[in-house]
Design a protein around this motif. Structure first.
Motif, mmCIF file in Angstrom:
data_model
loop_
_atom_site.group_PDB
_atom_site.id
_atom_site.type_symbol
_atom_site.label_atom_id
_atom_site.label_comp_id
_atom_site.label_asym_id
_atom_site.label_seq_id
_atom_site.Cartn_x
_atom_site.Cartn_y
_atom_site.Cartn_z
ATOM 1 N N GLU A 96 -13.179 -7.538 -8.040
ATOM 2 C CA GLU A 96 -13.536 -6.654 -9.142
ATOM 3 C C GLU A 96 -13.061 -5.229 -8.863
ATOM 4 O O GLU A 96 -12.493 -4.561 -9.727
ATOM 5 C CB GLU A 96 -15.063 -6.698 -9.322
ATOM 6 C CG GLU A 96 -15.585 -5.912 -10.498
ATOM 7 C CD GLU A 96 -14.952 -6.318 -11.827
ATOM 8 O OE1 GLU A 96 -14.775 -5.419 -12.659
ATOM 9 O OE2 GLU A 96 -14.614 -7.508 -12.022
ATOM 10 N N ARG A 97 -13.242 -4.781 -7.631
ATOM 11 C CA ARG A 97 -12.906 -3.394 -7.295
ATOM 12 C C ARG A 97 -11.402 -3.138 -7.254
ATOM 13 O O ARG A 97 -10.969 -1.993 -7.294
ATOM 14 C CB ARG A 97 -13.553 -3.000 -5.964
ATOM 15 C CG ARG A 97 -15.054 -2.842 -6.090
ATOM 16 C CD ARG A 97 -15.689 -2.279 -4.849
ATOM 17 N NE ARG A 97 -17.113 -2.104 -5.060
ATOM 18 C CZ ARG A 97 -17.676 -1.027 -5.618
ATOM 19 N NH1 ARG A 97 -16.920 -0.011 -5.970
ATOM 20 N NH2 ARG A 97 -18.973 -0.957 -5.789
ATOM 21 N N THR A 98 -10.613 -4.175 -7.111
ATOM 22 C CA THR A 98 -9.158 -3.986 -7.044
ATOM 23 C C THR A 98 -8.472 -4.374 -8.356
ATOM 24 O O THR A 98 -7.240 -4.312 -8.453
ATOM 25 C CB THR A 98 -8.553 -4.833 -5.896
ATOM 26 O OG1 THR A 98 -9.016 -6.172 -6.031
ATOM 27 C CG2 THR A 98 -8.959 -4.291 -4.538
ATOM 28 N N ARG A 99 -9.264 -4.768 -9.351
ATOM 29 C CA ARG A 99 -8.711 -5.386 -10.568
ATOM 30 C C ARG A 99 -7.730 -4.472 -11.301
ATOM 31 O O ARG A 99 -6.676 -4.921 -11.730
ATOM 32 C CB ARG A 99 -9.864 -5.780 -11.499
ATOM 33 C CG ARG A 99 -9.487 -6.741 -12.602
ATOM 34 C CD ARG A 99 -10.724 -7.356 -13.212
ATOM 35 N NE ARG A 99 -11.716 -6.341 -13.558
ATOM 36 C CZ ARG A 99 -11.763 -5.670 -14.692
ATOM 37 N NH1 ARG A 99 -10.853 -5.903 -15.616
ATOM 38 N NH2 ARG A 99 -12.703 -4.778 -14.926
ATOM 39 N N GLU A 100 -8.042 -3.187 -11.401
ATOM 40 C CA GLU A 100 -7.208 -2.332 -12.259
ATOM 41 C C GLU A 100 -5.963 -1.791 -11.566
ATOM 42 O O GLU A 100 -4.899 -1.749 -12.166
ATOM 43 C CB GLU A 100 -8.048 -1.171 -12.784
ATOM 44 C CG GLU A 100 -8.999 -1.662 -13.839
ATOM 45 C CD GLU A 100 -9.672 -0.555 -14.607
ATOM 46 O OE1 GLU A 100 -9.356 0.626 -14.356
ATOM 47 O OE2 GLU A 100 -10.525 -0.882 -15.429
ATOM 48 N N ALA A 101 -6.119 -1.401 -10.328
ATOM 49 C CA ALA A 101 -5.017 -0.655 -9.691
ATOM 50 C C ALA A 101 -4.162 -1.503 -8.752
ATOM 51 O O ALA A 101 -3.156 -1.015 -8.237
ATOM 52 C CB ALA A 101 -5.589 0.534 -8.917
ATOM 53 N N PHE A 102 -4.549 -2.758 -8.525
ATOM 54 C CA PHE A 102 -3.874 -3.578 -7.512
ATOM 55 C C PHE A 102 -3.441 -4.928 -8.080
ATOM 56 O O PHE A 102 -3.987 -5.403 -9.076
ATOM 57 C CB PHE A 102 -4.832 -3.866 -6.356
ATOM 58 C CG PHE A 102 -5.168 -2.692 -5.499
ATOM 59 C CD1 PHE A 102 -4.484 -2.453 -4.316
ATOM 60 C CD2 PHE A 102 -6.187 -1.817 -5.857
ATOM 61 C CE1 PHE A 102 -4.800 -1.369 -3.512
ATOM 62 C CE2 PHE A 102 -6.517 -0.730 -5.059
ATOM 63 C CZ PHE A 102 -5.820 -0.510 -3.876
ATOM 64 N N THR A 103 -2.510 -5.543 -7.361
ATOM 65 C CA THR A 103 -2.194 -6.951 -7.574
ATOM 66 C C THR A 103 -2.689 -7.729 -6.362
ATOM 67 O O THR A 103 -2.302 -7.432 -5.226
ATOM 68 C CB THR A 103 -0.667 -7.147 -7.715
ATOM 69 O OG1 THR A 103 -0.224 -6.372 -8.828
ATOM 70 C CG2 THR A 103 -0.312 -8.605 -7.936
ATOM 71 N N VAL A 104 -3.552 -8.673 -6.598
ATOM 72 C CA VAL A 104 -4.164 -9.409 -5.486
ATOM 73 C C VAL A 104 -3.176 -10.441 -4.947
ATOM 74 O O VAL A 104 -2.614 -11.235 -5.699
ATOM 75 C CB VAL A 104 -5.469 -10.097 -5.943
ATOM 76 C CG1 VAL A 104 -6.025 -10.987 -4.827
ATOM 77 C CG2 VAL A 104 -6.492 -9.041 -6.339
ATOM 78 N N MET A 105 -2.975 -10.416 -3.639
ATOM 79 C CA MET A 105 -2.119 -11.405 -2.987
ATOM 80 C C MET A 105 -2.935 -12.568 -2.464
ATOM 81 O O MET A 105 -2.499 -13.714 -2.496
ATOM 82 C CB MET A 105 -1.378 -10.752 -1.805
ATOM 83 C CG MET A 105 -0.454 -9.641 -2.222
ATOM 84 S SD MET A 105 0.062 -8.666 -0.808
ATOM 85 C CE MET A 105 0.913 -9.895 0.159
ATOM 86 N N ALA A 106 -4.128 -12.269 -1.952
ATOM 87 C CA ALA A 106 -4.970 -13.329 -1.390
ATOM 88 C C ALA A 106 -6.408 -12.841 -1.352
ATOM 89 O O ALA A 106 -6.667 -11.650 -1.114
ATOM 90 C CB ALA A 106 -4.504 -13.684 0.017
ATOM 91 N N PHE A 107 -7.316 -13.777 -1.584
ATOM 92 C CA PHE A 107 -8.744 -13.446 -1.592
ATOM 93 C C PHE A 107 -9.510 -14.660 -1.085
ATOM 94 O O PHE A 107 -9.181 -15.793 -1.442
ATOM 95 C CB PHE A 107 -9.199 -13.107 -3.020
ATOM 96 C CG PHE A 107 -10.697 -12.968 -3.157
ATOM 97 C CD1 PHE A 107 -11.332 -11.793 -2.777
ATOM 98 C CD2 PHE A 107 -11.469 -14.014 -3.643
ATOM 99 C CE1 PHE A 107 -12.708 -11.662 -2.889
ATOM 100 C CE2 PHE A 107 -12.849 -13.889 -3.763
ATOM 101 C CZ PHE A 107 -13.467 -12.717 -3.390
#
Ligand SMILES: C[S@@+](CC[C@H](N)C(=O)[O-])C[C@H]1O[C@@H](n2cnc3c(N)ncnc32)[C@H](O)[C@@H]1O
Length: 194
Positions: free
Chosen positions: A151-162
């Motif tokens: 949730e905290r990275t949703r706007e400014a980042f592209t998630v590679m792995a979680f």
């Protein structure tokens, strides 16, 4: 259940050994990459990163932990209280990667993105709700909610792995971890990713 292998020596080893989550993604950083190890403690990640050719700023408020990093080539120790409300001592877009492990201060989370250059990596791993069953930290202030790093990275980042869930090593715990790239470009995954 107590594992006979969980000796004090084993616990010390865990404190000094980089997290496999961090090393998996930090492997991608090029020689000379500038990295911030935030709340670095004794600097297990700072040392590992510097040995790989990164230029590391190792920040913590604990001078005794930082003292051990004084003579480590490639590591610049930085004594700073990250929670005292003062501006942090780094300009925006100073780093190619920010590494945070076993530390959470929610009010400053957005500052992490600002510290990264476009395309920079946020590699984050810490405890989440449910960890109280295993020990400390058990205070909800220090425990991520389910999916919180996503949730905290949703706007400014592209998630590679979680990932989130229970782990057995280095000690039983509930953890959450993410590697996310600043911006909206889908980039390369580390070699060896399935
Ligand atoms: C559990 S240790 C984690 C150390 C390291 N990241 C690791 O995983 O090995 C948490 C670290 O956060 C640091 N810390 C806690 N509050 C801090 C603050 N307000 N400012 C700077 N560092 C802080 C502590 O000094 C400690 O070294």
């Amino acid at each position: 259940m107590v594992d006979a292998r969980d000796t004090p020596a084993r616990a010390r080893h865990a404190l000094d050994t980089p997290s496999p989550w961090v090393s998996r993604f930090a492997m991608m950083l090029p020689d000379g990459a500038e990295v911030l190890d935030l709340a670095c403690g004794r600097g297990r990640h700072a040392r590992w990163l510097a040995a790989r050719g990164c230029r590391v700023t190792a920040a913590d408020r604990d001078p005794s932990a930082l003292a051990a990093l004084d003579s480590v080539a490639g590591v610049a120790p930085c004594a700073v209280d990250l929670e005292d409300g003062a501006p942090w001592p780094w300009p925006p877009a100073s780093f190619d990667a920010v590494v945070v492990t076993n530390y959470l201060f929610r009010p400053a989370f957005d500052r992490l993105g600002a510290l990264l250059r476009p395309g920079g990596l946020l590699i984050y791993e810490t405890f989440m709700q449910g960890n109280a069953a295993f020990g400390k930290p058990s205070n909800p202030v220090f425990l991520l909610a389910p999916g919180e790093l996503l949730e905290r990275t949703r706007e400014a980042f592209t998630v590679m792995a979680f990932e989130q869930g229970e782990v057995a090593r280095p000690a039983p715990a509930m953890v959450q971890r993410i590697c996310a790239r600043k911006g909206h470009e889908t980039g390369r995954l580390p070699e060896g990713s399935a």
